[in-house]
Enzyme design. Sequence first.
Site, PDB file in Angstrom:
ATOM      1  N   CYS A 134       0.847  -1.190   0.000  1.00  0.00           N
ATOM      2  CA  CYS A 134       0.000   0.000   0.000  1.00  0.00           C
ATOM      3  C   CYS A 134       0.886   1.245   0.000  1.00  0.00           C
ATOM      4  O   CYS A 134       1.895   1.293   0.713  1.00  0.00           O
ATOM      5  CB  CYS A 134      -0.914   0.003   1.227  1.00  0.00           C
ATOM      6  SG  CYS A 134      -2.028   1.415   1.303  1.00  0.00           S
ATOM      7  N   HIS A 177      -9.391  -3.348  -2.754  1.00  0.00           N
ATOM      8  CA  HIS A 177      -8.388  -2.665  -1.917  1.00  0.00           C
ATOM      9  C   HIS A 177      -8.740  -1.183  -1.778  1.00  0.00           C
ATOM     10  O   HIS A 177      -8.624  -0.604  -0.692  1.00  0.00           O
ATOM     11  CB  HIS A 177      -6.997  -2.833  -2.567  1.00  0.00           C
ATOM     12  CG  HIS A 177      -5.885  -2.132  -1.859  1.00  0.00           C
ATOM     13  ND1 HIS A 177      -4.858  -2.793  -1.220  1.00  0.00           N
ATOM     14  CD2 HIS A 177      -5.617  -0.807  -1.703  1.00  0.00           C
ATOM     15  CE1 HIS A 177      -4.016  -1.908  -0.696  1.00  0.00           C
ATOM     16  NE2 HIS A 177      -4.459  -0.697  -0.986  1.00  0.00           N
ATOM     17  N   GLU A 178      -9.193  -0.572  -2.901  1.00  0.00           N
ATOM     18  CA  GLU A 178      -9.487   0.872  -2.877  1.00  0.00           C
ATOM     19  C   GLU A 178     -10.779   1.189  -2.131  1.00  0.00           C
ATOM     20  O   GLU A 178     -10.826   2.154  -1.362  1.00  0.00           O
ATOM     21  CB  GLU A 178      -9.560   1.428  -4.298  1.00  0.00           C
ATOM     22  CG  GLU A 178      -8.326   1.172  -5.170  1.00  0.00           C
ATOM     23  CD  GLU A 178      -7.009   1.426  -4.455  1.00  0.00           C
ATOM     24  OE1 GLU A 178      -6.021   0.755  -4.806  1.00  0.00           O
ATOM     25  OE2 GLU A 178      -6.949   2.258  -3.531  1.00  0.00           O
ATOM     26  N   HIS A 181     -10.223   1.338   1.451  1.00  0.00           N
ATOM     27  CA  HIS A 181      -9.682   2.617   1.950  1.00  0.00           C
ATOM     28  C   HIS A 181     -10.798   3.605   2.267  1.00  0.00           C
ATOM     29  O   HIS A 181     -10.699   4.362   3.232  1.00  0.00           O
ATOM     30  CB  HIS A 181      -8.735   3.260   0.920  1.00  0.00           C
ATOM     31  CG  HIS A 181      -7.315   2.792   0.987  1.00  0.00           C
ATOM     32  ND1 HIS A 181      -6.550   2.856   2.129  1.00  0.00           N
ATOM     33  CD2 HIS A 181      -6.508   2.264   0.035  1.00  0.00           C
ATOM     34  CE1 HIS A 181      -5.339   2.385   1.885  1.00  0.00           C
ATOM     35  NE2 HIS A 181      -5.284   2.016   0.619  1.00  0.00           N
TER      36      HIS A 181
HETATM   37  C1  LIG Z   1      -0.513  -5.439  -7.470  1.00  0.00           C
HETATM   38  C2  LIG Z   1       0.320  -4.248  -7.849  1.00  0.00           C
HETATM   39  N1  LIG Z   1       0.492  -3.273  -6.912  1.00  0.00           N
HETATM   40  C3  LIG Z   1       1.216  -2.193  -7.248  1.00  0.00           C
HETATM   41  N2  LIG Z   1       1.441  -1.177  -6.324  1.00  0.00           N
HETATM   42  N3  LIG Z   1       0.579  -1.041  -5.250  1.00  0.00           N
HETATM   43  C4  LIG Z   1      -0.686  -0.526  -5.493  1.00  0.00           C
HETATM   44  O1  LIG Z   1      -1.058  -0.173  -6.580  1.00  0.00           O
HETATM   45  C5  LIG Z   1      -1.582  -0.370  -4.278  1.00  0.00           C
HETATM   46  C6  LIG Z   1      -2.936  -0.999  -4.519  1.00  0.00           C
HETATM   47  C7  LIG Z   1      -2.849  -2.456  -5.003  1.00  0.00           C
HETATM   48  C8  LIG Z   1      -2.207  -3.429  -4.011  1.00  0.00           C
HETATM   49  C9  LIG Z   1      -2.845  -4.765  -4.333  1.00  0.00           C
HETATM   50  C10 LIG Z   1      -4.124  -4.511  -5.034  1.00  0.00           C
HETATM   51  C11 LIG Z   1      -4.246  -3.022  -5.241  1.00  0.00           C
HETATM   52  C12 LIG Z   1      -1.721   1.135  -4.065  1.00  0.00           C
HETATM   53  N4  LIG Z   1      -2.622   1.392  -2.936  1.00  0.00           N
HETATM   54  O2  LIG Z   1      -2.055   1.703  -1.744  1.00  0.00           O
HETATM   55  C13 LIG Z   1      -3.777   2.193  -3.274  1.00  0.00           C
HETATM   56  O3  LIG Z   1      -4.670   2.182  -2.196  1.00  0.00           O
HETATM   57  C14 LIG Z   1       1.784  -2.077  -8.524  1.00  0.00           C
HETATM   58  F1  LIG Z   1       2.485  -0.994  -8.845  1.00  0.00           F
HETATM   59  C15 LIG Z   1       1.562  -3.108  -9.449  1.00  0.00           C
HETATM   60  N5  LIG Z   1       2.063  -3.054 -10.740  1.00  0.00           N
HETATM   61  C16 LIG Z   1       1.608  -3.982 -11.775  1.00  0.00           C
HETATM   62  C17 LIG Z   1       1.395  -3.229 -13.090  1.00  0.00           C
HETATM   63  N6  LIG Z   1       2.616  -2.507 -13.487  1.00  0.00           N
HETATM   64  C18 LIG Z   1       2.396  -1.817 -14.751  1.00  0.00           C
HETATM   65  C19 LIG Z   1       3.642  -1.063 -15.150  1.00  0.00           C
HETATM   66  O4  LIG Z   1       4.004  -0.139 -14.098  1.00  0.00           O
HETATM   67  C20 LIG Z   1       4.255  -0.798 -12.827  1.00  0.00           C
HETATM   68  C21 LIG Z   1       2.988  -1.550 -12.405  1.00  0.00           C
HETATM   69  C22 LIG Z   1       3.250  -2.307 -11.098  1.00  0.00           C
HETATM   70  N7  LIG Z   1       0.831  -4.182  -9.099  1.00  0.00           N
HETATM   71 NI    NI Z   2      -3.627   1.210  -0.455  1.00  0.00          NI
END
Ligand SMILES: Cc1nc(NNC(=O)[C@H](CC2CCCC2)CN(O)CO)c(F)c(N2CCN3CCOC[C@@H]3C2)n1
Ligand code: NI
Length: 207
Positions: A134, A177-178, A181
């Site tokens: 997160c 997840h969102e 929040h």
């Molecule tokens: C799984 C994942 N979690 C990443 N981060 N965490 C987040 O998004 C948190 C929210 C996610 C955590 C699990 C479910 C929702 C943010 N949260 O706190 C908001 O409430 C990533 F960044 C990621 N990816 C995959 C796709 N890729 C495309 C190219 O660029 C990099 C990117 C990396 N996959």
């Molecule tokens: Ni989060």
Amino acid sequence: ERQNKLIRPSHYITMDDIIREGNPTLRGVAERVALPLSNVDILLGEKMIQFLRNSQDPVMAEKLELRAGVGLAAPQLDISKRIIALLVPSEPKFDEEGNEIPSKEDYALNTVMYNARIISHSVEEAAIATGEGCLSVDREVPGYVVRHARVTIEYYDKNSEKKKIRLKGFHSMVPQHEIDHTDGIMFYDHIDPENPWKMREGMQIID
Ligand SMILES: Cc1nc(NNC(=O)[C@H](CC2CCCC2)CN(O)CO)c(F)c(N2CCN3CCOC[C@@H]3C2)n1
Ligand code: NI
């Protein structure tokens, strides 16, 4: 006011705008937004999607020092409103020679959801194999984050139109997840403290 600062045309959301564990806003229940949507709520949604795009772009992520994200919720910006942004890339498809087939849709999810709520869900549960992280949590919290395997979400889009979407697999994990929040729930609230990697009966593991 905080939202006015964030929606200024020249402002890019950065990690400095994202509040961290300990800030009470992360544990509050966010307010539904008024409909039809106000310009400030529409503009905030655009800034949130822009943040996710920048965070997924190697050049911009490096330049703005962003952690990568596929989702973001307004409470993470210390704005206690039920606004979430989702930018989930499509799974790359490969042909028999292993060449990536360019998909017409770059994104499986590319939207801002206002007043999103889960109106029905499967009994079956699922968890991302590698656990979750997160942007508001500056530490690793290992373990299966147990969620619904399939959800039906009702929300309003940026045109104030009511939408209903059914999601499963990884694509369903991000909005769950969102939406959490906006209810003051953190991902580690769903991890079994006794045995974080416990496989529950019938639970699906998502790679
Ligand atoms: C799984 C994942 N979690 C990443 N981060 N965490 C987040 O998004 C948190 C929210 C996610 C955590 C699990 C479910 C929702 C943010 N949260 O706190 C908001 O409430 C990533 F960044 C990621 N990816 C995959 C796709 N890729 C495309 C190219 O660029 C990099 C990117 C990396 N996959
Ligand atoms: Ni989060």
